[in-house]
Scaffold this active site. Sequence first.
Site, PDB file in Angstrom:
ATOM      1  N   ARG A   1       0.802  -1.443  -0.162  1.00  0.00           N
ATOM      2  CA  ARG A   1       0.282   0.228  -0.059  1.00  0.00           C
ATOM      3  C   ARG A   1       0.731   1.286  -0.067  1.00  0.00           C
ATOM      4  NH1 ARG A   1      -4.572   0.271   3.949  1.00  0.00           N
ATOM      5  NH2 ARG A   1      -2.890   0.539   5.684  1.00  0.00           N
TER       6      ARG A   1
ATOM      7  N   LYS B   1      -3.431   6.398   1.311  1.00  0.00           N
ATOM      8  CA  LYS B   1      -3.152   7.278   2.677  1.00  0.00           C
ATOM      9  C   LYS B   1      -2.355   8.383   3.029  1.00  0.00           C
ATOM     10  CE  LYS B   1      -2.689   4.768   6.976  1.00  0.00           C
ATOM     11  NZ  LYS B   1      -3.760   5.504   7.598  1.00  0.00           N
TER      12      LYS B   1
ATOM     13  N   GLU C   1     -16.626   5.497   4.043  1.00  0.00           N
ATOM     14  CA  GLU C   1     -15.851   4.941   6.031  1.00  0.00           C
ATOM     15  C   GLU C   1     -16.578   6.138   7.000  1.00  0.00           C
ATOM     16  OE1 GLU C   1     -11.965   4.308   5.494  1.00  0.00           O
ATOM     17  OE2 GLU C   1     -11.620   5.884   3.787  1.00  0.00           O
TER      18      GLU C   1
HETATM   19  N1  PLP Z   1      -9.365   3.749   6.524  1.00  0.00           N
HETATM   20  C1  PLP Z   1      -8.687   5.468   6.713  1.00  0.00           C
HETATM   21  C2  PLP Z   1      -8.739   6.100   6.246  1.00  0.00           C
HETATM   22  C3  PLP Z   1      -7.459   5.296   7.650  1.00  0.00           C
HETATM   23  O1  PLP Z   1      -6.631   5.832   7.886  1.00  0.00           O
HETATM   24  C4  PLP Z   1      -6.861   3.494   7.691  1.00  0.00           C
HETATM   25  C5  PLP Z   1      -6.173   3.165   8.859  1.00  0.00           C
HETATM   26  O2  PLP Z   1      -4.828   3.150   8.304  1.00  0.00           O
HETATM   27  C6  PLP Z   1      -8.230   2.895   7.464  1.00  0.00           C
HETATM   28  C7  PLP Z   1      -9.264   2.458   7.093  1.00  0.00           C
HETATM   29  C8  PLP Z   1      -7.776   1.012   8.462  1.00  0.00           C
HETATM   30  O3  PLP Z   1      -7.059   0.730   7.523  1.00  0.00           O
HETATM   31  P1  PLP Z   1      -5.999  -0.270   7.812  1.00  0.00           P
HETATM   32  O4  PLP Z   1      -7.192  -1.611   8.528  1.00  0.00           O
HETATM   33  O5  PLP Z   1      -5.083  -1.536   7.046  1.00  0.00           O
HETATM   34  O6  PLP Z   1      -5.262   0.007   9.023  1.00  0.00           O
HETATM   35  C1  COI Z   2      -4.493   3.833  11.281  1.00  0.00           C
HETATM   36  O1  COI Z   2      -4.890   3.184  11.790  1.00  0.00           O
HETATM   37  O2  COI Z   2      -3.588   3.031  11.332  1.00  0.00           O
HETATM   38  C2  COI Z   2      -4.104   5.140  10.799  1.00  0.00           C
HETATM   39  O3  COI Z   2      -3.553   4.909  10.579  1.00  0.00           O
HETATM   40  C3  COI Z   2      -5.046   5.161  11.465  1.00  0.00           C
HETATM   41  C4  COI Z   2      -5.099   6.494  11.941  1.00  0.00           C
HETATM   42  C5  COI Z   2      -5.942   7.431  11.465  1.00  0.00           C
HETATM   43  C6  COI Z   2      -4.575   6.318  13.140  1.00  0.00           C
END
Ligand code: PLP
Ligand code: COI
Length: 342
Positions: A82, A185, A221
């Site tokens: 990612r 991200k 989301e």
């Molecule tokens: N959506 C957003 C906007 C996020 O910042 C995060 C965190 O990483 C997620 C979803 C969840 O992603 P993940 O499960 O890969 O941490």
């Molecule tokens: C994460 O879940 O790792 C994120 O980056 C979310 C963040 C807004 C703390």
Amino acid sequence: MSKADLDWKSLPFGYVKTDCNIRFTWRDGSWSEGVLSADETISIHIAATCLHYGQECFEGLKAYEQKNGEVVVFRIEENARRIVRSCEKIFMEPPSEEMFIDAVFRVINANRRFVPPYGQGASLYIRPLVIGSGPQVGVKPAEEYTFLIFVSPVGPYFKSGFKPVNLVVEEEYDRAAPNGVGDVKVGGNYAAGLRASLRAKEAGFTEVLYLDAREKMYLDESGPANFFGITRNGQYVTPASESILPSITNDSLIKLAGEMGLEPVRRPIPVEEIFDFVDAGCCGTAAVITPVGSITYRDRKVSYVTGDVPGEYCTRLYEKLTGIQLGLEKDTRGWIRKVPTE
Ligand code: PLP
Ligand code: COI
């Protein structure tokens, strides 16, 4: 080595100074060797593109101490992939997946005493970052990049931990545009989300639930996490949208939900469907699974829990996911990788 002297059980989701971070520079066509540094600051050119034009992206993953004392990470290859996608989308030089994984392992090893002990409800949060550090005044990609990773022992993202939170559907502000950068991200998405998030908090909600920016009809989301609902007919539904971050946690839950006898479905979810769910949750690395207690949409509110007790499906999914992460459940999919000691 003995553990750092911290009150592990009451750690917030915040920054704690550790022994070191790791940094790399991309210049003249190649990345430098990584350097471990105890310095918590970086010195940066005043015209760096990250400061002016938002050339910045990050990742978030966690290291866990399992019951047997092993330190492990969860699906690190997905974070490596990612960050490459995020970099490419905003024309930054990505670290290779191999370099990313190796750097994460090095910085964990250099900070092993900060990995929270098993059973304290805490983990070591790993925050990789890529920034355009070279100067430009015209709008164009930098010619120099910095890749760094810091770590911080953390507790739950939402203060309450595994307790229901209250969301409000955000209709006025958008976090990300279709065909924009909501699916990667990059820091700008989070700056764009501050207005809605702070307003929701002032009004007594925990966070917002965004709608698709084009039609304002479908769920997107939450600010820091993906969203899922459980339907009356036993489906695990989660939004299909081009402007949300593809969550690694959500992808894992989709697989676990299937194993639990739920039918996982990724599809556009009309906002009105929130009134039909039997349970709902937010999911992400920081949020883990955070049960949704209620959602407020205009002047209507739907509740999924009674009192402070998380819903049945959120609880089962939470136990399954954290069971794998902590080594209590068998990892049949190769999601867990032991951090090799050097
Ligand atoms: N959506 C957003 C906007 C996020 O910042 C995060 C965190 O990483 C997620 C979803 C969840 O992603 P993940 O499960 O890969 O941490
Ligand atoms: C994460 O879940 O790792 C994120 O980056 C979310 C963040 C807004 C703390």
